[in-house]
Design an enzyme around this catalytic site. Structure first.
Site, short mmCIF file in Angstrom:
data_model
loop_
_atom_site.label_atom_id
_atom_site.label_comp_id
_atom_site.label_asym_id
_atom_site.label_seq_id
_atom_site.Cartn_x
_atom_site.Cartn_y
_atom_site.Cartn_z
N TYR A 68 -4.90 4.77 -15.82
CA TYR A 68 -6.04 5.28 -16.59
C TYR A 68 -7.09 4.21 -16.84
O TYR A 68 -8.21 4.53 -17.26
CB TYR A 68 -5.58 5.84 -17.94
CG TYR A 68 -4.57 6.95 -17.89
CD1 TYR A 68 -4.23 7.58 -16.70
CD2 TYR A 68 -3.95 7.37 -19.06
CE1 TYR A 68 -3.29 8.60 -16.67
CE2 TYR A 68 -3.01 8.39 -19.03
CZ TYR A 68 -2.68 9.00 -17.84
OH TYR A 68 -1.75 10.00 -17.83
N LEU B 95 -2.41 22.65 -21.86
CA LEU B 95 -3.30 23.82 -21.95
C LEU B 95 -3.72 24.30 -20.57
O LEU B 95 -4.65 25.10 -20.44
CB LEU B 95 -4.54 23.48 -22.80
CG LEU B 95 -4.24 22.91 -24.20
CD1 LEU B 95 -5.52 22.60 -24.94
CD2 LEU B 95 -3.37 23.86 -25.01
N ILE C 243 1.43 16.42 -25.00
CA ILE C 243 0.40 15.38 -25.16
C ILE C 243 -0.97 15.93 -24.74
O ILE C 243 -1.50 15.54 -23.70
CB ILE C 243 0.76 14.09 -24.39
CG1 ILE C 243 1.19 14.40 -22.94
CG2 ILE C 243 1.86 13.32 -25.10
CD1 ILE C 243 1.27 13.17 -22.07
N ARG D 145 -4.88 16.26 -24.37
CA ARG D 145 -5.93 15.26 -24.29
C ARG D 145 -7.26 15.94 -24.57
O ARG D 145 -7.53 17.04 -24.06
CB ARG D 145 -5.91 14.59 -22.91
CG ARG D 145 -7.09 13.65 -22.63
CD ARG D 145 -8.17 14.36 -21.86
NE ARG D 145 -9.30 13.49 -21.58
CZ ARG D 145 -10.56 13.94 -21.52
NH1 ARG D 145 -10.85 15.22 -21.70
NH2 ARG D 145 -11.54 13.10 -21.26
N SER D 146 -8.12 15.33 -25.36
CA SER D 146 -9.45 15.87 -25.59
C SER D 146 -10.39 14.73 -25.93
O SER D 146 -10.03 13.81 -26.66
CB SER D 146 -9.44 16.89 -26.74
OG SER D 146 -10.75 17.36 -26.98
N ASN E 132 -6.40 21.04 -32.21
CA ASN E 132 -5.10 20.98 -31.55
C ASN E 132 -4.00 20.52 -32.49
O ASN E 132 -2.85 20.99 -32.42
CB ASN E 132 -5.14 20.03 -30.35
CG ASN E 132 -5.99 20.54 -29.21
OD1 ASN E 132 -6.34 21.71 -29.14
ND2 ASN E 132 -6.33 19.64 -28.29
#
Length: 267
Positions: free
Chosen positions: A41, A183, A222, A224-225, A234
């Site tokens: 990442y 999601l 986990i 992610r946003s 969330n």
């Protein structure tokens, strides 16, 4: 390994730079106590800065990172050891709660990488050994390779990919499943069963999907946003308790959708 505070974690893929660090810090301030990153990442330093800025007691935070993704260079022992050293340095930590083998291209990589990562658990610098995107055949190999328990397998899981076989396998080996893309990259938002449960409880489809994951024993998620609004929404999944009817309705979704599906994988 995961408790009530850490089963809902925060994924950090693509959260880079000062803005990314600020988002991670906000997630910790919101209440997330499990933060997931990876060498691939290129944001371990930003995650480390966010952890330092948040000022949370180290023992109250669960930090996971991953090394040796198939897109990284050849997995020589020297490369793997340097990668782990770099992760410690960039995170600014002297202990990592969970260290994953990120995603092997083949079982030859597993044979090289996993025993090296197990050494960090054996010497106490890493608390738990994890794997990611391992198939059941890969897990069979892993269990023969190392004496250190495999604590978790991080794989794609959501209401449209329920991972029943993998969950059963991990239960048998007393390991946990960590669900990435929980999601389905937004696909769950248009699923009728999830729409109806969300309307019933007056919450978002994201919260319902995450609560459904948390209703499964030995599953962590986990999400992610990059959106502060969404990461706070969330987090509401921790407080939503789905009833048996809700869970059965989502369990009954027959659609199968994978977000990550390389042609060479033998899922």
């Amino acid at each position: 390994m995961f408790d009530t505070a850490t089963r809902l974690g925060f994924g950090t893929y693509s959260l880079t730079g000062d803005e990314g660090s600020a988002v991670v810090e906000t997630a910790i301030d919101t209440g997330y106590r499990h933060v997931d990153t990876a060498r691939l990442y290129e944001n371990e330093r930003e995650v480390g800065d966010a952890i330092a800025a948040a000022g949370i007691d180290r023992d109250d935070l669960f930090v996971a990172t991953k090394v040796a993704h198939f897109e990284e260079p050849e997995k020589t022992p020297e490369y793997v050891r340097e990668a782990v050293t770099d992760s410690f340095d960039r995170l600014g930590l002297d202990r990592i709660d969970l260290l994953y083998h990120h995603w092997p291209k083949n079982q030859d990589e597993i044979e090289t990488v996993l025993p090296l990562l197990a050494e960090y658990v054996e010497d106490g610098r890493v608390d738990n050994l994890g794997v990611s995107n391992y198939t059941t055949d890969d897990l069979d190999l892993a269990r023969d390779l190392v004496d250190v328990p495999i604590a978790a397998n991080q794989v794609e899981m959501h209401p449209l990919l329920q991972q029943t076989e993998m969950r059963e396998y991990l239960d048998e080996m007393d390991a946990q499943l960590v669900a990435y893309s929980p999601l389905a990259q937004g696909e769950v938002f248009s699923e009728g069963a999830i729409n109806s449960v969300a309307e019933k409880h007056g919450v978002s489809e994201a919260v319902v999907s995450l609560a459904w994951l948390l209703s499964k024993e030995n599953v962590a998620a986990i999400p992610r946003s990059s959106s502060i609004e969404h990461l706070k929404d969330n987090f509401g999944a921790i407080d939503l308790e789905l009833d048996d009817e809700d869970v059965e309705r989502i369990d009954g979704i027959e659609r199968t959708h994978r977000c990550e599906d390389p042609s060479w994988m033998t899922w």
